[in-house]
Design an enzyme around this catalytic site. Structure first.
Site, PDB file in Angstrom:
ATOM      1  N   ASP A 159       0.838  -1.208   0.000  1.00 16.84           N
ATOM      2  CA  ASP A 159       0.000   0.000   0.000  1.00 16.84           C
ATOM      3  C   ASP A 159       0.873   1.258   0.000  1.00 16.84           C
ATOM      4  O   ASP A 159       0.580   2.233  -0.689  1.00 16.84           O
ATOM      5  CB  ASP A 159      -0.921  -0.026   1.228  1.00 16.84           C
ATOM      6  CG  ASP A 159      -1.681  -1.332   1.322  1.00 16.84           C
ATOM      7  OD1 ASP A 159      -2.442  -1.634   0.398  1.00 16.84           O
ATOM      8  OD2 ASP A 159      -1.489  -2.078   2.308  1.00 16.84           O
ATOM      9  N   HIS A 187      -4.815  -3.415   6.255  1.00 17.59           N
ATOM     10  CA  HIS A 187      -4.605  -3.645   4.811  1.00 17.59           C
ATOM     11  C   HIS A 187      -5.969  -4.028   4.221  1.00 17.59           C
ATOM     12  O   HIS A 187      -6.280  -5.203   4.029  1.00 17.59           O
ATOM     13  CB  HIS A 187      -3.582  -4.768   4.584  1.00 17.59           C
ATOM     14  CG  HIS A 187      -3.459  -5.161   3.138  1.00 17.59           C
ATOM     15  ND1 HIS A 187      -3.027  -4.302   2.151  1.00 17.59           N
ATOM     16  CD2 HIS A 187      -3.727  -6.325   2.496  1.00 17.59           C
ATOM     17  CE1 HIS A 187      -3.037  -4.916   0.990  1.00 17.59           C
ATOM     18  NE2 HIS A 187      -3.466  -6.142   1.159  1.00 17.59           N
TER      19      HIS A 187
HETATM   20  P1  NAD Z   1      -1.929 -18.502  -4.465  1.00 19.23           P
HETATM   21  O1  NAD Z   1      -3.264 -19.153  -4.414  1.00 19.23           O
HETATM   22  O2  NAD Z   1      -1.240 -18.350  -5.777  1.00 19.23           O
HETATM   23  O3  NAD Z   1      -0.921 -19.285  -3.525  1.00 19.23           O
HETATM   24  C1  NAD Z   1      -1.241 -19.578  -2.213  1.00 19.23           C
HETATM   25  C2  NAD Z   1      -0.485 -20.825  -1.830  1.00 19.23           C
HETATM   26  O4  NAD Z   1      -0.709 -21.046  -0.452  1.00 19.23           O
HETATM   27  C3  NAD Z   1      -0.974 -22.071  -2.592  1.00 19.23           C
HETATM   28  O5  NAD Z   1       0.156 -22.715  -3.194  1.00 19.23           O
HETATM   29  C4  NAD Z   1      -1.606 -22.932  -1.508  1.00 19.23           C
HETATM   30  O6  NAD Z   1      -1.410 -24.317  -1.718  1.00 19.23           O
HETATM   31  C5  NAD Z   1      -0.845 -22.454  -0.273  1.00 19.23           C
HETATM   32  N1  NAD Z   1      -1.533 -22.684   0.982  1.00 19.23           N
HETATM   33  C6  NAD Z   1      -2.848 -22.621   1.240  1.00 19.23           C
HETATM   34  N2  NAD Z   1      -3.097 -22.958   2.521  1.00 19.23           N
HETATM   35  C7  NAD Z   1      -1.884 -23.203   3.075  1.00 19.23           C
HETATM   36  C8  NAD Z   1      -1.490 -23.612   4.375  1.00 19.23           C
HETATM   37  N3  NAD Z   1      -2.376 -23.837   5.353  1.00 19.23           N
HETATM   38  N4  NAD Z   1      -0.165 -23.788   4.612  1.00 19.23           N
HETATM   39  C9  NAD Z   1       0.745 -23.598   3.624  1.00 19.23           C
HETATM   40  N5  NAD Z   1       0.408 -23.225   2.364  1.00 19.23           N
HETATM   41  C10 NAD Z   1      -0.891 -23.035   2.119  1.00 19.23           C
HETATM   42  O7  NAD Z   1      -2.084 -17.092  -3.735  1.00 19.23           O
HETATM   43  P2  NAD Z   1      -1.055 -15.864  -3.751  1.00 19.23           P
HETATM   44  O8  NAD Z   1      -1.373 -14.999  -4.897  1.00 19.23           O
HETATM   45  O9  NAD Z   1       0.338 -16.358  -3.565  1.00 19.23           O
HETATM   46  O10 NAD Z   1      -1.552 -15.081  -2.438  1.00 19.23           O
HETATM   47  C11 NAD Z   1      -1.341 -15.605  -1.156  1.00 19.23           C
HETATM   48  C12 NAD Z   1      -2.006 -14.717  -0.111  1.00 19.23           C
HETATM   49  O11 NAD Z   1      -1.396 -13.420  -0.079  1.00 19.23           O
HETATM   50  C13 NAD Z   1      -3.500 -14.466  -0.355  1.00 19.23           C
HETATM   51  O12 NAD Z   1      -4.187 -14.532   0.888  1.00 19.23           O
HETATM   52  C14 NAD Z   1      -3.521 -13.046  -0.874  1.00 19.23           C
HETATM   53  O13 NAD Z   1      -4.767 -12.424  -0.667  1.00 19.23           O
HETATM   54  C15 NAD Z   1      -2.425 -12.428  -0.045  1.00 19.23           C
HETATM   55  N6  NAD Z   1      -1.881 -11.156  -0.512  1.00 19.23           N
HETATM   56  C16 NAD Z   1      -1.578 -10.216   0.422  1.00 19.23           C
HETATM   57  C17 NAD Z   1      -1.055  -9.000   0.037  1.00 19.23           C
HETATM   58  C18 NAD Z   1      -0.732  -7.919   1.049  1.00 19.23           C
HETATM   59  O14 NAD Z   1      -0.431  -6.791   0.631  1.00 19.23           O
HETATM   60  N7  NAD Z   1      -0.756  -8.170   2.342  1.00 19.23           N
HETATM   61  C19 NAD Z   1      -0.808  -8.752  -1.312  1.00 19.23           C
HETATM   62  C20 NAD Z   1      -1.116  -9.742  -2.243  1.00 19.23           C
HETATM   63  C21 NAD Z   1      -1.661 -10.948  -1.837  1.00 19.23           C
HETATM   64  C1  LMR Z   2      -3.520  -6.644  -2.715  1.00 18.64           C
HETATM   65  O1  LMR Z   2      -3.602  -5.617  -2.049  1.00 18.64           O
HETATM   66  O2  LMR Z   2      -3.216  -6.631  -3.924  1.00 18.64           O
HETATM   67  C2  LMR Z   2      -3.749  -7.972  -2.054  1.00 18.64           C
HETATM   68  O3  LMR Z   2      -4.107  -7.799  -0.715  1.00 18.64           O
HETATM   69  C3  LMR Z   2      -4.695  -8.836  -2.790  1.00 18.64           C
HETATM   70  C4  LMR Z   2      -6.113  -8.364  -2.642  1.00 18.64           C
HETATM   71  O4  LMR Z   2      -6.971  -9.193  -2.319  1.00 18.64           O
HETATM   72  O5  LMR Z   2      -6.381  -7.180  -2.849  1.00 18.64           O
END
Ligand code: NAD
Ligand code: LMR
Length: 329
Positions: A159, A187
């Protein structure tokens, strides 16, 4: 060469994991003289995909990559960890808010918090990326009995980077010229990107960008809604920029903050700025020369900012209430 450090990463076969691991293994995060052990944690069904990622890591022949563990076992995964990057969880789809994921993802962080407390180094720092990251971090911290609360973080750096980019575009400058940008709160769509204290080349943003209506309106909503805009455009949530922000967060927490500046990361409130102690809220943070961190004090909060901070903290309290069963008394 230093002794290797161990980085545990959940969701290592996912999209963010794929954009994260290779940069850590290359040395671009912890430095060119710091070997790393990568402990990659996945759920059982994703272990075959993780095996492919391990093959690719092998095929890079990274000089600093000392060892790789690929596992679905939390005890093995967090053993001796210096850093735990908790990414693994389900991302939201179009039309959802991040806290719609609480029911699905929240419970993941109870077992992971316990496993970190039982297996990681006592100095292990945990950064939660999986959404809704502030409240998931609260769950992990509350279940990691005995681990100091100031070693738990949730990611709002994406952010901050988004906000800097938007301000830079509007002012016609490079994002690196924007400093002192604090994201307050959650967030989520209630987060407050604080333009009132941000600077461009050392001058208040409000002097450089005089369009107050844009600052109070479109700027804030663009940052708040950026994740949703990316999901709409890509059909998948941000991954490369999220991995980049996670690594920026780690680097900012291990590198002294430039004098007078701060960075954004959600931490357990110590009561600063009137925010209830223990709430995982993003605040202005600075890292000291000895590697400790503190909340930057005395950042002016005007009535406009206070209203925004109150709203996002209220949402964090609602999320905490919704997961109270996952938080040990
Ligand atoms: P993705 O679906 O591509 O990958 C997630 C992975 O986590 C998968 O490989 C899945 O098998 C694994 N997983 C699920 N449950 C699990 C567990 N209990 N233990 C270990 N691994 C597990 O998703 P992504 O795009 O990599 O996103 C992951 C997370 O990050 C999501 O919750 C997304 O919303 C979040 N995210 C946060 C931010 C932020 O700014 N804070 C930004 C982007 C994404
Ligand atoms: C983001 O900010 O891009 C991530 O937290 C993914 C989402 O769900 O917005």
């Amino acid at each position: 060469m230093k002794d290797p450090i161990t980085i545990s990463i959940t969701g290592a076969a996912g999209n963010i994991g794929y954009a994260l691991l290779f940069r850590i293994a290359s040395g671009s995060v912890f430095g060119p003289d710091q070997p790393v052990n990568l402990n990659l944690i996945e759920i059982e069904p994703a272990l075959p995909a993780l095996e492919g990622v391990v093959m690719e890591l092998d095929d890079c022949a990274f000089p600093l990559l000392n060892s790789i563990v690929a596992t679905a076992d939390l005890n093995a995964g967090f053993r001796d960890a210096d850093w735990a990057l908790l990414v693994g969880s389900v991302p939201r789809k179009a039309g959802m808010e991040r806290n719609d994921l609480l029911g699905i993802n929240g419970k993941i962080f109870t077992g992971q918090g316990r496993a970190i407390a039982s297996n990681a180094k006592p100095t292990c720092r945990t950064l939660v990326v999986g959404n809704p990251c502030n409240t998931n971090c609260l769950i992990a911290m509350a279940n990691a009995s005995g681990m100091p609360k100031n070693q738990f973080f949730a990611m709002t750096r994406l952010d901050e980077n988004r906000a800097k980019s938007q301000l830079a575009k509007k002012a016609g400058v490079h994002p690196s010229q924007v400093t002192n940008l604090c994201i307050w709160g959650n967030h989520s769509a209630t987060q407050y990107p604080d333009f009132t204290n941000a600077k461009i080349d050392g001058r208040p943003v409000t002097e450089v960008i005089t369009d107050r209506e844009w600052l109070e309106g479109e700027f804030i909503t663009t940052v708040q809604q950026r994740g949703a805009a990316i999901i709409k455009a890509r059909g998948a949530s941000s991954a490369a920029s999220a991995a980049n922000a996670a690594l920026d967060t780690v680097v900012s927490l291990i590198t002294p903050t430039p004098e007078g500046d701060w960075h954004s990361v959600a931490v357990a409130s110590d009561g600063s700025y009137g925010i209830e102690e223990g709430i995982i809220t993003s605040m202005p943070i600075k890292t000291n020369a000895d590697g400790s961190w503190e909340v930057v004090q005395g950042v002016p909060v005007n009535d406009f900012s206070q209203g925004k901070i109150d709203a996002t903290v209220a949402e964090l309290k609602e999320e905490r209430e919704a997961v109270k069963d996952l938080i040990p008394g």
